[in-house]
Motif scaffolding. Sequence first.
Motif, PDB file in Angstrom:
ATOM      1  N   PHE A   1       0.832  -1.202   0.000  1.00  0.00           N
ATOM      2  CA  PHE A   1       0.000   0.000   0.000  1.00  0.00           C
ATOM      3  C   PHE A   1       0.867   1.253   0.000  1.00  0.00           C
ATOM      4  O   PHE A   1       0.574   2.217  -0.714  1.00  0.00           O
ATOM      5  CB  PHE A   1      -0.930  -0.011   1.210  1.00  0.00           C
ATOM      6  N   ALA A   2       1.938   1.249   0.783  1.00  0.00           N
ATOM      7  CA  ALA A   2       2.806   2.427   0.876  1.00  0.00           C
ATOM      8  C   ALA A   2       3.451   2.759  -0.461  1.00  0.00           C
ATOM      9  O   ALA A   2       3.650   3.938  -0.793  1.00  0.00           O
ATOM     10  CB  ALA A   2       3.878   2.196   1.938  1.00  0.00           C
ATOM     11  N   GLU A   3       3.780   1.738  -1.246  1.00  0.00           N
ATOM     12  CA  GLU A   3       4.479   1.958  -2.511  1.00  0.00           C
ATOM     13  C   GLU A   3       3.577   2.494  -3.618  1.00  0.00           C
ATOM     14  O   GLU A   3       4.067   3.020  -4.619  1.00  0.00           O
ATOM     15  CB  GLU A   3       5.118   0.649  -2.972  1.00  0.00           C
ATOM     16  N   ALA A   4       2.273   2.386  -3.451  1.00  0.00           N
ATOM     17  CA  ALA A   4       1.343   2.718  -4.534  1.00  0.00           C
ATOM     18  C   ALA A   4       1.037   4.212  -4.593  1.00  0.00           C
ATOM     19  O   ALA A   4       0.857   4.869  -3.570  1.00  0.00           O
ATOM     20  CB  ALA A   4       0.049   1.936  -4.356  1.00  0.00           C
ATOM     21  N   ASP A   5       0.953   4.707  -5.819  1.00  0.00           N
ATOM     22  CA  ASP A   5       0.442   6.063  -6.052  1.00  0.00           C
ATOM     23  C   ASP A   5      -1.075   6.030  -6.195  1.00  0.00           C
ATOM     24  O   ASP A   5      -1.771   6.923  -5.733  1.00  0.00           O
ATOM     25  CB  ASP A   5       1.056   6.646  -7.334  1.00  0.00           C
ATOM     26  N   VAL A   6      -1.552   4.973  -6.849  1.00  0.00           N
ATOM     27  CA  VAL A   6      -2.987   4.772  -7.069  1.00  0.00           C
ATOM     28  C   VAL A   6      -3.330   3.358  -6.625  1.00  0.00           C
ATOM     29  O   VAL A   6      -2.592   2.408  -6.924  1.00  0.00           O
ATOM     30  CB  VAL A   6      -3.372   4.958  -8.548  1.00  0.00           C
ATOM     31  N   VAL A   7      -4.439   3.216  -5.911  1.00  0.00           N
ATOM     32  CA  VAL A   7      -4.893   1.897  -5.463  1.00  0.00           C
ATOM     33  C   VAL A   7      -6.295   1.655  -6.007  1.00  0.00           C
ATOM     34  O   VAL A   7      -7.201   2.468  -5.789  1.00  0.00           O
ATOM     35  CB  VAL A   7      -4.899   1.777  -3.926  1.00  0.00           C
ATOM     36  N   VAL A   8      -6.460   0.549  -6.709  1.00  0.00           N
ATOM     37  CA  VAL A   8      -7.756   0.152  -7.259  1.00  0.00           C
ATOM     38  C   VAL A   8      -8.274  -1.023  -6.433  1.00  0.00           C
ATOM     39  O   VAL A   8      -7.604  -2.053  -6.321  1.00  0.00           O
ATOM     40  CB  VAL A   8      -7.645  -0.259  -8.737  1.00  0.00           C
ATOM     41  N   PHE A   9      -9.437  -0.862  -5.848  1.00  0.00           N
ATOM     42  CA  PHE A   9     -10.082  -1.940  -5.107  1.00  0.00           C
ATOM     43  C   PHE A   9     -11.231  -2.491  -5.949  1.00  0.00           C
ATOM     44  O   PHE A   9     -12.108  -1.728  -6.375  1.00  0.00           O
ATOM     45  CB  PHE A   9     -10.634  -1.425  -3.775  1.00  0.00           C
TER      46      PHE A   9
END
Length: 208
Positions: free
Chosen positions: A83-91
């Motif tokens: 999660f920390a590495e992501a710029d955008v998170v798609v759930f």
Amino acid sequence: MNLLVVKANNRPEGVSSKMYETFMESIKEAKNLNVTVYDAFEEDMPYFGQELFNAFGKLQSGEELSELEQRLLAAKQKAKDVFAEADVVVFVFPLWNLTVPAKLHTFIDYIDEAGYTFKYGPDGSPVYLMPEKKIILMNARGGYYSSPEMQNMEHAVNYMRSIFAGMFGMEVTEEVVIEGHNARPDIAEEIVENGMRKVAVTAEKLMY
């Protein structure tokens, strides 16, 4: 751009599973995306409970951890790292029994940590620690929950929005919801097809 896709349905024929497949197919040629997939049903994700707090205590005292405590700490850390590495998170997730699958809830339990996604200010109000992250929600639900009389019963998208926008201060940039395909089998195919087009359009926006 670092993109994390969190898949939270293990039913091959589930509509949200097909949303995931459509999304991944749509971005497969993207040169600007560094994609990580976190499949909540494939990961080892022990449930959040007293065992985790026992593990924290043992770490401080130098005691030996049980196997379950080791698994819990490893699972929580992995979720936090991706999660920390992501710029955008798609759930990508379904509505099950009016809420999110337990596996997805567990992922959120892992990252909902004071000092990580938020902290408390002097007056007790939350201070956002990752407000730059963008969140995209993709949800499928067989009934109709958009109407005013049903919205209060919907605890999947509402819950996710409350956590990520409300508690963590992140921007929910897109919400793609496919609903009513079980309630209206006569037009189910049309409902799903229209929804998949929206999924593809959302994916394409990330590629440019």
